[in-house]
Scaffold this motif. Structure first.
Motif, PDB file in Angstrom:
ATOM      1  N   GLU A  66       0.961  -1.155   0.166  1.00  0.00           N
ATOM      2  CA  GLU A  66       0.118   0.402  -0.151  1.00  0.00           C
ATOM      3  C   GLU A  66       0.866   1.268   0.208  1.00  0.00           C
ATOM      4  O   GLU A  66       1.440   1.217   0.473  1.00  0.00           O
ATOM      5  CB  GLU A  66      -0.369  -0.250   0.975  1.00  0.00           C
ATOM      6  CG  GLU A  66      -2.132  -1.247   0.896  1.00  0.00           C
ATOM      7  CD  GLU A  66      -0.713  -2.241   2.599  1.00  0.00           C
ATOM      8  OE1 GLU A  66      -1.958  -1.423   3.536  1.00  0.00           O
ATOM      9  OE2 GLU A  66      -0.470  -2.814   2.280  1.00  0.00           O
ATOM     10  N   ALA A  67       0.540   2.418  -0.557  1.00  0.00           N
ATOM     11  CA  ALA A  67       0.862   3.783  -0.639  1.00  0.00           C
ATOM     12  C   ALA A  67       1.566   4.163  -0.161  1.00  0.00           C
ATOM     13  O   ALA A  67       2.355   5.127   0.489  1.00  0.00           O
ATOM     14  CB  ALA A  67       0.647   4.037  -1.502  1.00  0.00           C
ATOM     15  N   ASP A  68       0.542   4.029   1.475  1.00  0.00           N
ATOM     16  CA  ASP A  68       0.364   4.426   2.593  1.00  0.00           C
ATOM     17  C   ASP A  68       1.732   4.121   3.424  1.00  0.00           C
ATOM     18  O   ASP A  68       1.865   4.850   4.528  1.00  0.00           O
ATOM     19  CB  ASP A  68      -0.285   5.030   3.365  1.00  0.00           C
ATOM     20  CG  ASP A  68      -1.546   4.301   3.304  1.00  0.00           C
ATOM     21  OD1 ASP A  68      -2.216   3.887   4.363  1.00  0.00           O
ATOM     22  OD2 ASP A  68      -1.023   3.121   3.020  1.00  0.00           O
ATOM     23  N   THR A  69       2.038   2.731   3.054  1.00  0.00           N
ATOM     24  CA  THR A  69       3.012   2.765   4.356  1.00  0.00           C
ATOM     25  C   THR A  69       5.094   2.206   3.426  1.00  0.00           C
ATOM     26  O   THR A  69       5.483   1.963   4.412  1.00  0.00           O
ATOM     27  CB  THR A  69       2.947   0.677   4.664  1.00  0.00           C
ATOM     28  OG1 THR A  69       3.046  -0.210   2.872  1.00  0.00           O
ATOM     29  CG2 THR A  69       1.765   1.140   5.289  1.00  0.00           C
ATOM     30  N   PHE A  70       4.614   3.665   3.251  1.00  0.00           N
ATOM     31  CA  PHE A  70       6.655   3.539   2.603  1.00  0.00           C
ATOM     32  C   PHE A  70       7.063   4.194   3.196  1.00  0.00           C
ATOM     33  O   PHE A  70       7.007   5.746   4.227  1.00  0.00           O
ATOM     34  CB  PHE A  70       6.481   4.118   1.008  1.00  0.00           C
ATOM     35  CG  PHE A  70       6.386   5.477   0.669  1.00  0.00           C
ATOM     36  CD1 PHE A  70       7.972   5.921   0.552  1.00  0.00           C
ATOM     37  CD2 PHE A  70       5.773   6.595   1.056  1.00  0.00           C
ATOM     38  CE1 PHE A  70       7.993   7.379   0.631  1.00  0.00           C
ATOM     39  CE2 PHE A  70       5.698   7.556   1.337  1.00  0.00           C
ATOM     40  CZ  PHE A  70       7.422   8.481   0.543  1.00  0.00           C
ATOM     41  N   HIS A  71       8.687   3.588   2.922  1.00  0.00           N
ATOM     42  CA  HIS A  71       9.820   4.722   3.814  1.00  0.00           C
ATOM     43  C   HIS A  71      10.394   5.006   3.254  1.00  0.00           C
ATOM     44  O   HIS A  71      10.785   4.914   2.310  1.00  0.00           O
ATOM     45  CB  HIS A  71      10.536   3.057   4.541  1.00  0.00           C
ATOM     46  CG  HIS A  71      11.440   3.776   5.636  1.00  0.00           C
ATOM     47  ND1 HIS A  71      12.605   4.684   5.587  1.00  0.00           N
ATOM     48  CD2 HIS A  71      11.516   3.623   7.413  1.00  0.00           C
ATOM     49  CE1 HIS A  71      12.703   5.259   6.527  1.00  0.00           C
ATOM     50  NE2 HIS A  71      12.478   4.660   7.570  1.00  0.00           N
ATOM     51  N   PRO A  72      11.172   5.819   2.983  1.00  0.00           N
ATOM     52  CA  PRO A  72      11.429   7.693   2.556  1.00  0.00           C
ATOM     53  C   PRO A  72      13.059   7.109   1.398  1.00  0.00           C
ATOM     54  O   PRO A  72      13.910   7.661   1.181  1.00  0.00           O
ATOM     55  CB  PRO A  72      11.369   9.311   3.165  1.00  0.00           C
ATOM     56  CG  PRO A  72      10.802   8.380   4.539  1.00  0.00           C
ATOM     57  CD  PRO A  72      10.738   7.357   4.069  1.00  0.00           C
ATOM     58  N   ASP A  73      13.671   6.166   3.621  1.00  0.00           N
ATOM     59  CA  ASP A  73      14.753   6.174   2.764  1.00  0.00           C
ATOM     60  C   ASP A  73      14.510   4.705   1.821  1.00  0.00           C
ATOM     61  O   ASP A  73      16.205   3.727   2.717  1.00  0.00           O
ATOM     62  CB  ASP A  73      15.245   6.152   3.899  1.00  0.00           C
ATOM     63  CG  ASP A  73      15.154   7.041   5.250  1.00  0.00           C
ATOM     64  OD1 ASP A  73      15.898   7.926   4.197  1.00  0.00           O
ATOM     65  OD2 ASP A  73      14.872   7.530   6.207  1.00  0.00           O
ATOM     66  N   PHE A  74      14.551   4.085   1.975  1.00  0.00           N
ATOM     67  CA  PHE A  74      13.877   2.712   1.555  1.00  0.00           C
ATOM     68  C   PHE A  74      13.453   2.484   0.061  1.00  0.00           C
ATOM     69  O   PHE A  74      12.871   2.769  -0.151  1.00  0.00           O
ATOM     70  CB  PHE A  74      13.168   1.849   1.650  1.00  0.00           C
ATOM     71  CG  PHE A  74      12.966   0.526   1.227  1.00  0.00           C
ATOM     72  CD1 PHE A  74      14.241  -0.889   1.468  1.00  0.00           C
ATOM     73  CD2 PHE A  74      11.605  -0.328   0.887  1.00  0.00           C
ATOM     74  CE1 PHE A  74      13.805  -2.092   1.035  1.00  0.00           C
ATOM     75  CE2 PHE A  74      12.010  -1.620   0.389  1.00  0.00           C
ATOM     76  CZ  PHE A  74      12.944  -1.937   0.199  1.00  0.00           C
ATOM     77  N   THR A  75      14.338   2.490  -1.578  1.00  0.00           N
ATOM     78  CA  THR A  75      13.779   2.616  -2.640  1.00  0.00           C
ATOM     79  C   THR A  75      14.450   1.518  -3.208  1.00  0.00           C
ATOM     80  O   THR A  75      15.751   0.692  -3.227  1.00  0.00           O
ATOM     81  CB  THR A  75      14.944   4.036  -3.145  1.00  0.00           C
ATOM     82  OG1 THR A  75      14.939   5.209  -2.165  1.00  0.00           O
ATOM     83  CG2 THR A  75      14.182   4.418  -4.182  1.00  0.00           C
ATOM     84  N   PRO A 101      19.514  11.102   4.544  1.00  0.00           N
ATOM     85  CA  PRO A 101      18.494  10.274   4.459  1.00  0.00           C
ATOM     86  C   PRO A 101      17.415  11.312   5.365  1.00  0.00           C
ATOM     87  O   PRO A 101      17.816  12.202   6.112  1.00  0.00           O
ATOM     88  CB  PRO A 101      18.965   9.441   6.223  1.00  0.00           C
ATOM     89  CG  PRO A 101      20.558   8.767   5.878  1.00  0.00           C
ATOM     90  CD  PRO A 101      20.668  10.420   5.477  1.00  0.00           C
ATOM     91  N   PHE A 102      16.656  10.497   4.748  1.00  0.00           N
ATOM     92  CA  PHE A 102      14.875  11.745   5.844  1.00  0.00           C
ATOM     93  C   PHE A 102      14.872  11.178   7.387  1.00  0.00           C
ATOM     94  O   PHE A 102      14.825  11.991   8.192  1.00  0.00           O
ATOM     95  CB  PHE A 102      14.333  11.026   4.468  1.00  0.00           C
ATOM     96  CG  PHE A 102      14.138  11.741   3.533  1.00  0.00           C
ATOM     97  CD1 PHE A 102      13.584  12.942   3.449  1.00  0.00           C
ATOM     98  CD2 PHE A 102      14.074  11.123   2.358  1.00  0.00           C
ATOM     99  CE1 PHE A 102      14.363  14.044   1.976  1.00  0.00           C
ATOM    100  CE2 PHE A 102      14.261  11.322   1.221  1.00  0.00           C
ATOM    101  CZ  PHE A 102      14.175  12.748   0.879  1.00  0.00           C
TER     102      PHE A 102
END
Ligand SMILES: [Zn+2]
Length: 291
Positions: A66-75, A101-102
């Motif tokens: 789901e889009a709302d569970t993303f981590h900004p430092d994991f791509t 990192p964010f």
């Protein structure tokens, strides 16, 4: 190094910056990449990483989550073209590695299909790997069926972690192709007609995708088809021997591919070189071929 040791190094913050995760299945590679990423980003004390519950662990998900569970430092960089990860996609992905990192104490970058990196994309990645990180630790996980599918320059910059032997991929397809391949060879043995040899060769072409010059997987699948076909009972003993030689030839396919020879031509060449004379049916029982 084994997977357990890698997790321990990740807990202690001593994991090598670029890791090739190869072997096993695509799902296993993804699962292990997520576990490593959670270990690297988890906020608990080292011995408890990954906890699976903290805000970092919970948001490290494969992109289809789901889009709302993303981590900004994991791509995750996924293949953007049909068979290739393009240089444009790689460059925009690598831009993130120039930032701090964010939220977490480091960053994790996953290349989902490292075997499909175009030459330009691989070079862009190489350049990034050669630069020291700006501030916080930065980890690259390169996922591929085999580390041999990657450029030697990338391999020399990374530590390879083997996740185990691949489950034989899509066995049913290999069995189907093997059935067709042996039937074509038996027909060739009976009539000695080159059209049957070409038919056998075109069956091998269906075993792989052949677009990526360095990729080993298609050649391994073609070899698996030939080995399985060689066990069929109506194949003559003489053909069987030639087929085992052919299977060994096929594993050398990539070395010819990188010289710019088309896969189709290599397959035709191997098949006719090894099997043309096997149509004579020498001592092979049912194969009474005549030209
Ligand atoms: Zn955690």
């Amino acid at each position: 190094m084994n997977p357990k040791a890698a997790i321990q190094l990740a807990r202690d913050g001593r994991l090598y910056p670029a890791l090739i995760l190869h072997g096993s299945s695509g799902e296993d590679r993804q699962r292990f990449a997520l576990e490593l990423a959670r270990t690297l980003l988890c906020e608990r004390s080292p011995g408890k990483r990954p906890c699976g519950k903290c805000p970092h662990c919970r948001r490290v998900m494969w992109p289809e989550g789901e889009a709302d569970t993303f981590h900004p430092d994991f791509t995750v960089l996924e293949r953007d073209l049909r068979t290739v990860t393009s240089v444009a996609a790689a460059k925009s992905f690598l831009r993130g590695a120039q930032l701090s990192p964010f939220e977490a104490r480091g960053q994790v970058f996953v290349i989902a299909n490292a075997e499909t990196l175009s030459g330009g994309a691989a070079n862009a990645l190489l350049k990034t790997l050669e630069e020291p990180p700006t501030s916080a630790p930065r980890h690259f996980l390169l996922l591929a069926p085999s580390q041999l599918d990657l450029l030697p320059t990338l391999r020399s910059r990374s530590l390879a972690l083997f996740l185990g032997a691949a489950a034989r991929p899509r066995d049913e397809q290999i069995s189907d192709l093997a059935l067709g391949f042996s039937a074509a060879l038996v027909a060739f043995g009976r009539k000695g007609n080159r059209a049957e040899l070409l038919a056998a060769s075109s069956i091998l072409k269906q075993a792989g995708s052949w677009n990526e010059p360095r990729a080993m997987a298609s050649w391994e699948r073609a070899a698996a088809v030939v080995v399985e076909a060689s066990a069929h009972e109506d194949v003559s003993r003489y053909q069987r021997r030639a087929m085992l030689h052919l299977a060994a030839d096929l594993l050398r396919g990539p070395s010819l591919r990188v010289r710019g020879i088309q896969a189709e031509r290599i397959l035709d060449g191997f098949v006719s070189r090894r099997l043309e004379s096997s149509g004579q049916g020498e001592g092979g029982g049912e194969g009474q071929a005549r030209r």
